[in-house]
Write a protein that holds these residues in place. Structure first.
Motif, PDB file in Angstrom:
ATOM      1  N   PHE A  28      31.194  29.718  15.238  1.00 53.04           N
ATOM      2  CA  PHE A  28      30.552  30.940  15.571  1.00 53.04           C
ATOM      3  C   PHE A  28      31.112  31.800  16.621  1.00 53.04           C
ATOM      4  O   PHE A  28      30.858  30.533  17.925  1.00 53.04           O
ATOM      5  N   ARG A  29      32.042  32.513  17.658  1.00 54.37           N
ATOM      6  CA  ARG A  29      32.347  33.333  17.825  1.00 54.37           C
ATOM      7  C   ARG A  29      32.339  34.343  18.403  1.00 54.37           C
ATOM      8  O   ARG A  29      32.930  34.808  17.816  1.00 54.37           O
ATOM      9  N   ASN A  30      32.114  34.876  19.929  1.00 56.28           N
ATOM     10  CA  ASN A  30      31.985  36.273  20.225  1.00 56.28           C
ATOM     11  C   ASN A  30      33.090  36.714  21.457  1.00 56.28           C
ATOM     12  O   ASN A  30      32.588  35.663  22.571  1.00 56.28           O
ATOM     13  N   LEU A  31      33.785  37.255  21.259  1.00 54.94           N
ATOM     14  CA  LEU A  31      35.191  37.483  22.513  1.00 54.94           C
ATOM     15  C   LEU A  31      35.300  38.742  22.994  1.00 54.94           C
ATOM     16  O   LEU A  31      35.112  40.013  22.418  1.00 54.94           O
ATOM     17  N   SER A  32      34.873  39.188  24.689  1.00 52.96           N
ATOM     18  CA  SER A  32      35.614  40.429  25.161  1.00 52.96           C
ATOM     19  C   SER A  32      35.961  39.895  26.373  1.00 52.96           C
ATOM     20  O   SER A  32      35.670  39.032  26.925  1.00 52.96           O
ATOM     21  N   ALA A  33      37.211  40.438  26.233  1.00 53.19           N
ATOM     22  CA  ALA A  33      38.387  40.103  27.740  1.00 53.19           C
ATOM     23  C   ALA A  33      39.008  41.645  27.755  1.00 53.19           C
ATOM     24  O   ALA A  33      39.581  42.589  27.430  1.00 53.19           O
ATOM     25  N   ALA A  34      39.064  41.730  28.938  1.00 53.36           N
ATOM     26  CA  ALA A  34      40.039  43.002  29.565  1.00 53.36           C
ATOM     27  C   ALA A  34      41.473  42.097  30.933  1.00 53.36           C
ATOM     28  O   ALA A  34      40.880  41.668  31.372  1.00 53.36           O
ATOM     29  N   SER A  35      41.776  42.737  30.360  1.00 49.75           N
ATOM     30  CA  SER A  35      43.194  42.465  31.298  1.00 49.75           C
ATOM     31  C   SER A  35      43.369  42.891  32.269  1.00 49.75           C
ATOM     32  O   SER A  35      43.435  44.405  32.475  1.00 49.75           O
ATOM     33  N   ARG A  36      43.473  42.608  33.431  1.00 46.63           N
ATOM     34  CA  ARG A  36      44.197  42.751  34.929  1.00 46.63           C
ATOM     35  C   ARG A  36      44.648  42.048  35.811  1.00 46.63           C
ATOM     36  O   ARG A  36      44.516  40.075  35.842  1.00 46.63           O
ATOM     37  N   PRO A  37      45.471  41.849  36.740  1.00 46.47           N
ATOM     38  CA  PRO A  37      45.771  41.129  37.521  1.00 46.47           C
ATOM     39  C   PRO A  37      44.870  40.353  38.433  1.00 46.47           C
ATOM     40  O   PRO A  37      43.047  40.784  38.599  1.00 46.47           O
ATOM     41  N   PHE A  38      44.702  38.795  38.649  1.00 45.37           N
ATOM     42  CA  PHE A  38      44.084  38.099  39.216  1.00 45.37           C
ATOM     43  C   PHE A  38      44.476  36.618  40.948  1.00 45.37           C
ATOM     44  O   PHE A  38      45.708  36.412  40.308  1.00 45.37           O
ATOM     45  N   ASN A  39      44.149  37.533  41.511  1.00 47.92           N
ATOM     46  CA  ASN A  39      44.828  36.176  42.503  1.00 47.92           C
ATOM     47  C   ASN A  39      43.719  35.438  43.285  1.00 47.92           C
ATOM     48  O   ASN A  39      41.919  35.932  43.049  1.00 47.92           O
ATOM     49  N   LEU A  40      44.349  33.961  43.402  1.00 44.93           N
ATOM     50  CA  LEU A  40      43.311  33.073  43.845  1.00 44.93           C
ATOM     51  C   LEU A  40      44.100  32.268  44.620  1.00 44.93           C
ATOM     52  O   LEU A  40      45.079  32.189  44.852  1.00 44.93           O
ATOM     53  N   SER A  41      43.240  32.621  45.672  1.00 44.35           N
ATOM     54  CA  SER A  41      43.001  31.603  47.244  1.00 44.35           C
ATOM     55  C   SER A  41      43.101  30.258  46.475  1.00 44.35           C
ATOM     56  O   SER A  41      42.561  29.300  46.017  1.00 44.35           O
ATOM     57  N   LEU A  42      44.331  29.693  47.709  1.00 47.82           N
ATOM     58  CA  LEU A  42      44.784  28.074  47.359  1.00 47.82           C
ATOM     59  C   LEU A  42      44.726  27.141  49.147  1.00 47.82           C
ATOM     60  O   LEU A  42      44.650  26.384  49.301  1.00 47.82           O
ATOM     61  N   GLY A  43      43.986  28.334  49.785  1.00 43.77           N
ATOM     62  CA  GLY A  43      44.330  28.080  51.254  1.00 43.77           C
ATOM     63  C   GLY A  43      45.393  28.137  52.166  1.00 43.77           C
ATOM     64  O   GLY A  43      46.424  27.785  51.360  1.00 43.77           O
ATOM     65  N   ASP A  44      44.911  27.804  53.184  1.00 43.31           N
ATOM     66  CA  ASP A  44      46.168  28.264  54.498  1.00 43.31           C
ATOM     67  C   ASP A  44      46.458  29.494  54.028  1.00 43.31           C
ATOM     68  O   ASP A  44      48.426  29.634  54.225  1.00 43.31           O
ATOM     69  N   LYS A  45      46.037  30.233  53.788  1.00 43.62           N
ATOM     70  CA  LYS A  45      46.633  31.456  53.701  1.00 43.62           C
ATOM     71  C   LYS A  45      48.250  31.670  52.369  1.00 43.62           C
ATOM     72  O   LYS A  45      48.949  32.411  52.529  1.00 43.62           O
ATOM     73  N   ARG A  46      47.675  30.824  51.649  1.00 39.54           N
ATOM     74  CA  ARG A  46      48.524  30.414  50.557  1.00 39.54           C
ATOM     75  C   ARG A  46      47.933  31.414  49.503  1.00 39.54           C
ATOM     76  O   ARG A  46      46.289  31.149  49.125  1.00 39.54           O
ATOM     77  N   SER A  47      48.380  32.044  48.094  1.00 35.34           N
ATOM     78  CA  SER A  47      47.676  31.742  46.884  1.00 35.34           C
ATOM     79  C   SER A  47      48.714  31.764  45.942  1.00 35.34           C
ATOM     80  O   SER A  47      49.801  32.452  46.128  1.00 35.34           O
ATOM     81  N   ALA A  48      48.290  32.327  44.663  1.00 40.88           N
ATOM     82  CA  ALA A  48      48.511  32.586  43.257  1.00 40.88           C
ATOM     83  C   ALA A  48      48.447  33.449  42.870  1.00 40.88           C
ATOM     84  O   ALA A  48      46.694  33.477  42.682  1.00 40.88           O
ATOM     85  N   ASN A  49      48.810  35.023  41.771  1.00 41.24           N
ATOM     86  CA  ASN A  49      48.645  35.544  41.524  1.00 41.24           C
ATOM     87  C   ASN A  49      49.339  35.822  39.978  1.00 41.24           C
ATOM     88  O   ASN A  49      50.513  35.417  40.252  1.00 41.24           O
ATOM     89  N   TYR A  50      48.030  35.931  39.371  1.00 41.71           N
ATOM     90  CA  TYR A  50      47.896  35.442  37.528  1.00 41.71           C
ATOM     91  C   TYR A  50      48.186  37.055  36.639  1.00 41.71           C
ATOM     92  O   TYR A  50      46.885  38.192  37.268  1.00 41.71           O
ATOM     93  N   THR A  51      49.180  37.544  35.925  1.00 40.81           N
ATOM     94  CA  THR A  51      49.025  38.725  35.773  1.00 40.81           C
ATOM     95  C   THR A  51      49.589  38.415  34.437  1.00 40.81           C
ATOM     96  O   THR A  51      50.614  38.650  33.971  1.00 40.81           O
ATOM     97  N   SER A  52      48.754  38.680  33.425  1.00 42.01           N
ATOM     98  CA  SER A  52      48.823  37.666  31.963  1.00 42.01           C
ATOM     99  C   SER A  52      47.747  38.460  31.019  1.00 42.01           C
ATOM    100  O   SER A  52      46.996  38.667  31.501  1.00 42.01           O
ATOM    101  N   PRO A  53      49.050  39.552  29.968  1.00 43.33           N
ATOM    102  CA  PRO A  53      48.046  39.249  28.688  1.00 43.33           C
ATOM    103  C   PRO A  53      47.645  38.697  28.230  1.00 43.33           C
ATOM    104  O   PRO A  53      47.690  37.565  27.630  1.00 43.33           O
ATOM    105  N   TRP A  54      46.780  39.443  27.303  1.00 47.80           N
ATOM    106  CA  TRP A  54      45.326  38.128  26.631  1.00 47.80           C
ATOM    107  C   TRP A  54      46.311  37.989  25.138  1.00 47.80           C
ATOM    108  O   TRP A  54      47.321  38.596  24.835  1.00 47.80           O
ATOM    109  N   PHE A  55      45.821  36.764  25.120  1.00 48.39           N
ATOM    110  CA  PHE A  55      46.819  36.018  23.565  1.00 48.39           C
ATOM    111  C   PHE A  55      45.453  35.328  23.228  1.00 48.39           C
ATOM    112  O   PHE A  55      44.682  34.130  23.354  1.00 48.39           O
ATOM    113  N   GLU A  56      45.158  35.648  21.636  1.00 46.27           N
ATOM    114  CA  GLU A  56      44.462  34.718  20.811  1.00 46.27           C
ATOM    115  C   GLU A  56      45.070  34.293  19.690  1.00 46.27           C
ATOM    116  O   GLU A  56      45.529  35.160  19.178  1.00 46.27           O
ATOM    117  N   MET A  57      44.593  32.814  19.351  1.00 43.10           N
ATOM    118  CA  MET A  57      44.863  32.418  17.790  1.00 43.10           C
ATOM    119  C   MET A  57      43.583  31.876  17.398  1.00 43.10           C
ATOM    120  O   MET A  57      43.497  31.211  17.922  1.00 43.10           O
TER     121      MET A  57
END
Length: 284
Positions: A213-242
Protein backbone atom coordinates in the motif's frame (compact mmCIF):
# COMPACT_ATOMS: atom_id res chain seq x y z
CA UNK A 1 110.92 -48.64 -16.44
CA UNK A 2 109.73 -45.09 -15.94
CA UNK A 3 107.52 -45.38 -19.03
CA UNK A 4 106.03 -48.68 -17.86
CA UNK A 5 105.40 -47.22 -14.42
CA UNK A 6 103.67 -44.20 -15.94
CA UNK A 7 101.43 -46.40 -18.08
CA UNK A 8 100.53 -48.56 -15.10
CA UNK A 9 99.65 -45.48 -13.04
CA UNK A 10 97.46 -44.12 -15.87
CA UNK A 11 95.65 -47.46 -16.25
CA UNK A 12 94.92 -47.63 -12.53
CA UNK A 13 93.58 -44.05 -12.62
CA UNK A 14 91.27 -44.84 -15.56
CA UNK A 15 89.91 -47.97 -13.84
CA UNK A 16 89.26 -46.01 -10.65
CA UNK A 17 87.42 -43.35 -12.65
CA UNK A 18 85.23 -45.95 -14.35
CA UNK A 19 84.31 -47.52 -11.01
CA UNK A 20 83.51 -44.10 -9.57
CA UNK A 21 81.30 -43.25 -12.55
CA UNK A 22 79.50 -46.58 -12.28
CA UNK A 23 78.78 -45.87 -8.63
CA UNK A 24 77.33 -42.43 -9.49
CA UNK A 25 75.02 -43.99 -12.06
CA UNK A 26 73.82 -46.53 -9.53
CA UNK A 27 73.15 -43.74 -7.03
CA UNK A 28 71.19 -41.79 -9.64
CA UNK A 29 69.19 -44.86 -10.54
CA UNK A 30 68.39 -45.49 -6.89
CA UNK A 31 67.24 -41.86 -6.50
CA UNK A 32 64.84 -42.31 -9.42
CA UNK A 33 63.15 -45.23 -7.68
CA UNK A 34 62.76 -43.13 -4.54
CA UNK A 35 60.98 -40.39 -6.51
CA UNK A 36 58.67 -42.96 -8.04
CA UNK A 37 57.70 -44.28 -4.64
CA UNK A 38 57.11 -40.75 -3.29
CA UNK A 39 54.80 -39.98 -6.21
CA UNK A 40 52.43 -42.81 -5.30
CA UNK A 41 48.93 -41.35 -5.10
CA UNK A 42 45.20 -42.06 -5.01
CA UNK A 43 42.59 -41.86 -7.73
CA UNK A 44 39.28 -40.08 -7.02
CA UNK A 45 36.06 -39.89 -9.05
CA UNK A 46 32.75 -38.31 -7.97
CA UNK A 47 29.29 -37.71 -9.43
CA UNK A 48 25.87 -36.27 -8.50
CA UNK A 49 22.39 -37.67 -9.17
CA UNK A 50 20.17 -36.03 -10.30
CA UNK A 51 22.04 -33.13 -11.87
CA UNK A 52 19.03 -30.78 -12.21
CA UNK A 53 16.75 -30.25 -9.20
CA UNK A 54 14.24 -27.94 -7.53
CA UNK A 55 14.48 -26.43 -4.08
CA UNK A 56 13.49 -29.03 -1.51
CA UNK A 57 14.74 -31.98 -3.63
CA UNK A 58 17.28 -34.55 -2.41
CA UNK A 59 20.58 -35.12 -4.23
CA UNK A 60 23.00 -38.05 -3.90
CA UNK A 61 26.71 -37.39 -4.27
CA UNK A 62 28.91 -40.44 -4.87
CA UNK A 63 32.69 -40.58 -4.44
CA UNK A 64 35.06 -43.49 -5.17
CA UNK A 65 38.70 -43.63 -4.02
CA UNK A 66 41.14 -46.13 -5.54
CA UNK A 67 44.74 -47.05 -4.76
CA UNK A 68 46.29 -48.14 -8.07
CA UNK A 69 49.35 -49.45 -6.23
CA UNK A 70 51.94 -50.79 -6.21
CA UNK A 71 52.00 -50.40 -2.40
CA UNK A 72 49.31 -49.99 0.28
CA UNK A 73 48.36 -46.45 1.32
CA UNK A 74 48.11 -45.64 5.02
CA UNK A 75 45.64 -43.32 6.78
CA UNK A 76 43.37 -42.54 3.83
CA UNK A 77 40.94 -39.64 4.28
CA UNK A 78 38.14 -38.12 2.18
CA UNK A 79 36.64 -34.64 2.61
CA UNK A 80 33.55 -33.05 1.01
CA UNK A 81 33.24 -29.25 0.59
CA UNK A 82 29.95 -27.75 -0.63
CA UNK A 83 30.04 -24.23 -2.07
CA UNK A 84 26.38 -23.56 -1.17
CA UNK A 85 24.17 -24.38 1.80
CA UNK A 86 22.75 -27.92 1.87
CA UNK A 87 20.87 -29.97 4.47
CA UNK A 88 22.53 -33.35 5.21
CA UNK A 89 20.08 -36.27 5.09
CA UNK A 90 22.08 -39.52 5.15
CA UNK A 91 25.60 -40.95 4.67
CA UNK A 92 26.68 -44.45 3.70
CA UNK A 93 29.35 -44.19 6.41
CA UNK A 94 29.60 -41.97 9.47
CA UNK A 95 32.14 -39.14 9.16
CA UNK A 96 34.97 -38.92 11.65
CA UNK A 97 34.35 -35.18 12.00
CA UNK A 98 32.40 -32.62 10.00
CA UNK A 99 32.37 -33.86 6.40
CA UNK A 100 35.63 -35.83 6.71
CA UNK A 101 35.74 -39.62 6.47
CA UNK A 102 38.59 -41.93 7.48
CA UNK A 103 39.16 -45.14 5.49
CA UNK A 104 42.22 -46.33 7.41
CA UNK A 105 44.73 -48.27 5.28
CA UNK A 106 43.94 -49.13 1.67
CA UNK A 107 45.63 -52.04 -0.08
CA UNK A 108 47.13 -51.83 -3.54
CA UNK A 109 44.62 -52.11 -6.39
CA UNK A 110 41.65 -51.64 -4.05
CA UNK A 111 38.82 -49.09 -3.94
CA UNK A 112 36.36 -47.62 -1.42
CA UNK A 113 33.11 -45.72 -2.07
CA UNK A 114 31.00 -43.19 -0.20
CA UNK A 115 27.49 -41.84 -0.80
CA UNK A 116 26.09 -38.59 0.63
CA UNK A 117 22.42 -37.62 0.45
CA UNK A 118 21.66 -33.93 0.98
CA UNK A 119 18.59 -31.77 0.49
CA UNK A 120 18.52 -28.48 -1.40
CA UNK A 121 17.15 -25.95 1.12
CA UNK A 122 13.92 -24.07 0.53
CA UNK A 123 14.33 -20.87 2.53
CA UNK A 124 11.26 -19.22 4.01
CA UNK A 125 11.64 -15.46 3.80
CA UNK A 126 9.23 -12.76 4.79
CA UNK A 127 9.07 -9.30 6.26
CA UNK A 128 6.68 -6.49 7.10
CA UNK A 129 7.64 -2.84 6.69
CA UNK A 130 5.86 0.44 7.38
CA UNK A 131 7.30 3.93 6.86
CA UNK A 132 6.43 7.59 6.34
CA UNK A 133 8.72 10.15 4.67
CA UNK A 134 8.05 13.87 4.23
CA UNK A 135 10.13 16.95 3.55
CA UNK A 136 11.74 19.06 0.85
CA UNK A 137 14.65 18.01 -1.31
CA UNK A 138 15.70 15.82 -4.21
CA UNK A 139 14.26 12.29 -4.25
CA UNK A 140 15.60 9.25 -6.09
CA UNK A 141 13.83 6.06 -5.02
CA UNK A 142 14.28 2.50 -6.29
CA UNK A 143 12.49 -0.44 -4.62
CA UNK A 144 11.91 -4.06 -5.62
CA UNK A 145 9.87 -6.60 -3.65
CA UNK A 146 9.83 -10.15 -5.00
CA UNK A 147 9.23 -13.77 -4.04
CA UNK A 148 10.83 -15.17 -7.23
CA UNK A 149 13.88 -17.39 -6.82
CA UNK A 150 16.82 -17.30 -9.21
CA UNK A 151 18.48 -20.39 -10.63
CA UNK A 152 21.89 -21.26 -9.20
CA UNK A 153 24.42 -24.07 -8.98
CA UNK A 154 25.61 -26.23 -6.09
CA UNK A 155 29.11 -27.68 -6.33
CA UNK A 156 30.78 -30.29 -4.14
CA UNK A 157 34.57 -30.56 -4.16
CA UNK A 158 35.90 -33.89 -2.87
CA UNK A 159 39.53 -34.21 -1.79
CA UNK A 160 41.38 -37.39 -0.75
CA UNK A 161 44.79 -37.83 0.82
CA UNK A 162 46.93 -40.41 2.60
CA UNK A 163 50.14 -40.60 4.56
CA UNK A 164 53.15 -39.74 2.40
CA UNK A 165 51.22 -37.90 -0.32
CA UNK A 166 52.54 -34.50 -1.32
CA UNK A 167 49.08 -33.01 -1.87
CA UNK A 168 45.51 -34.33 -2.03
CA UNK A 169 43.73 -35.42 -5.20
CA UNK A 170 40.47 -33.64 -6.05
CA UNK A 171 37.27 -34.23 -8.00
CA UNK A 172 34.13 -32.09 -8.26
CA UNK A 173 30.49 -32.55 -9.26
CA UNK A 174 27.79 -29.92 -9.79
CA UNK A 175 24.00 -29.73 -9.61
CA UNK A 176 21.82 -27.07 -11.27
CA UNK A 177 18.95 -25.71 -9.15
CA UNK A 178 16.03 -24.38 -11.19
CA UNK A 179 14.64 -20.89 -10.68
CA UNK A 180 11.08 -20.48 -9.40
CA UNK A 181 8.28 -18.17 -10.45
CA UNK A 182 7.10 -15.47 -8.07
CA UNK A 183 5.34 -12.15 -7.58
CA UNK A 184 7.13 -8.83 -7.89
CA UNK A 185 6.42 -5.14 -7.31
CA UNK A 186 8.92 -2.51 -8.53
CA UNK A 187 8.78 1.22 -7.71
CA UNK A 188 10.85 4.09 -9.17
CA UNK A 189 10.47 7.75 -8.16
CA UNK A 190 12.56 10.83 -8.93
CA UNK A 191 12.10 14.57 -8.64
CA UNK A 192 12.78 17.69 -6.57
CA UNK A 193 10.50 19.73 -4.34
CA UNK A 194 8.02 18.89 -1.62
CA UNK A 195 7.49 15.18 -0.97
CA UNK A 196 5.25 13.16 1.33
CA UNK A 197 5.01 9.39 1.09
CA UNK A 198 3.59 6.55 3.16
CA UNK A 199 4.22 2.87 2.47
CA UNK A 200 3.28 -0.50 3.96
CA UNK A 201 4.79 -3.72 2.58
CA UNK A 202 4.31 -7.39 3.40
CA UNK A 203 6.30 -10.13 1.65
CA UNK A 204 5.85 -13.83 2.43
CA UNK A 205 7.70 -16.51 0.44
CA UNK A 206 5.64 -19.31 2.03
CA UNK A 207 2.57 -18.40 -0.04
CA UNK A 208 4.51 -16.36 -2.64
CA UNK A 209 2.64 -13.15 -1.85
CA UNK A 210 3.60 -9.48 -2.10
CA UNK A 211 1.21 -6.91 -0.62
CA UNK A 212 1.88 -3.16 -0.96
CA UNK A 213 0.00 0.00 0.00
CA UNK A 214 1.46 3.39 -1.04
CA UNK A 215 0.19 6.95 -0.72
CA UNK A 216 2.19 9.69 -2.45
CA UNK A 217 1.97 13.47 -2.67
CA UNK A 218 4.66 15.57 -4.36
CA UNK A 219 5.02 19.06 -5.85
CA UNK A 220 7.86 20.05 -8.14
CA UNK A 221 10.02 23.06 -7.27
CA UNK A 222 13.74 23.94 -7.36
CA UNK A 223 15.82 22.75 -4.44
CA UNK A 224 19.19 24.21 -3.43
CA UNK A 225 21.53 21.92 -1.50
CA UNK A 226 24.36 23.60 0.44
CA UNK A 227 27.66 21.72 0.18
CA UNK A 228 29.70 24.00 2.50
CA UNK A 229 32.56 26.36 1.65
CA UNK A 230 30.10 28.57 -0.26
CA UNK A 231 29.32 25.71 -2.62
CA UNK A 232 25.84 24.44 -3.48
CA UNK A 233 23.95 22.20 -5.88
CA UNK A 234 20.71 23.31 -7.46
CA UNK A 235 18.18 20.60 -8.39
CA UNK A 236 15.28 21.41 -10.70
CA UNK A 237 13.62 18.20 -11.72
CA UNK A 238 9.98 17.39 -12.54
CA UNK A 239 8.54 14.27 -10.96
CA UNK A 240 8.79 10.83 -12.44
CA UNK A 241 6.91 7.81 -11.03
CA UNK A 242 6.87 4.23 -12.32
CA UNK A 243 5.17 1.22 -10.73
CA UNK A 244 5.32 -2.29 -12.20
CA UNK A 245 3.42 -5.37 -11.01
CA UNK A 246 4.48 -8.79 -12.30
CA UNK A 247 2.64 -11.96 -11.29
CA UNK A 248 4.35 -14.96 -12.89
CA UNK A 249 1.76 -17.37 -11.42
CA UNK A 250 -1.17 -15.60 -13.11
CA UNK A 251 0.92 -14.66 -16.14
CA UNK A 252 0.05 -10.95 -16.02
CA UNK A 253 2.08 -7.73 -15.98
CA UNK A 254 0.81 -4.22 -15.22
CA UNK A 255 2.83 -1.05 -15.65
CA UNK A 256 1.91 2.52 -14.63
CA UNK A 257 4.06 5.61 -15.03
CA UNK A 258 3.99 9.40 -15.04
CA UNK A 259 6.74 11.61 -16.44
CA UNK A 260 7.54 15.33 -16.27
CA UNK A 261 4.80 15.86 -13.68
CA UNK A 262 4.46 19.07 -11.72
CA UNK A 263 2.29 17.39 -9.11
CA UNK A 264 1.79 13.80 -7.96
CA UNK A 265 -1.16 12.83 -5.81
CA UNK A 266 -1.92 9.12 -5.92
CA UNK A 267 -2.40 5.95 -3.91
CA UNK A 268 -2.66 2.29 -4.68
CA UNK A 269 -3.11 -1.07 -3.03
CA UNK A 270 -1.77 -4.26 -4.67
CA UNK A 271 -1.69 -7.90 -3.65
CA UNK A 272 -0.03 -10.52 -5.85
CA UNK A 273 0.05 -14.24 -5.02
CA UNK A 274 -0.61 -17.66 -6.51
CA UNK A 275 -4.35 -16.96 -6.65
CA UNK A 276 -4.05 -13.84 -8.79
CA UNK A 277 -3.53 -10.08 -8.73
CA UNK A 278 -5.60 -7.46 -6.92
CA UNK A 279 -4.89 -3.82 -7.86
CA UNK A 280 -6.81 -0.78 -6.66
CA UNK A 281 -5.60 2.76 -7.28
CA UNK A 282 -6.81 6.36 -7.09
CA UNK A 283 -5.77 10.01 -7.10
CA UNK A 284 -4.58 12.29 -9.84
Amino acid sequence: MKLNLLLATLLISLLAGLQSGSGDLAAQSGGGNAVGEASASLELVCSADPTVVDRGDAVTWNATICNPGPKPMKNVFLKADFDSAVEPVAFSASPSEGLVWSFGDMGAESCASLSLVVRVPRPERGFTMSRCVSGEGFVSLSEDYSTAEEAYEIGCDFSAWAEGMGRPVRSSAFVAVRGEAGAQVSVREMGSGNYSGREEVRVDSRNNSVEVFRNLSAASRPFNLSLGDKRSANYTSPWFEMIAFRNEFAGNFTHQSRRNATFLDSWYYAKLDQVGTVLISGGG
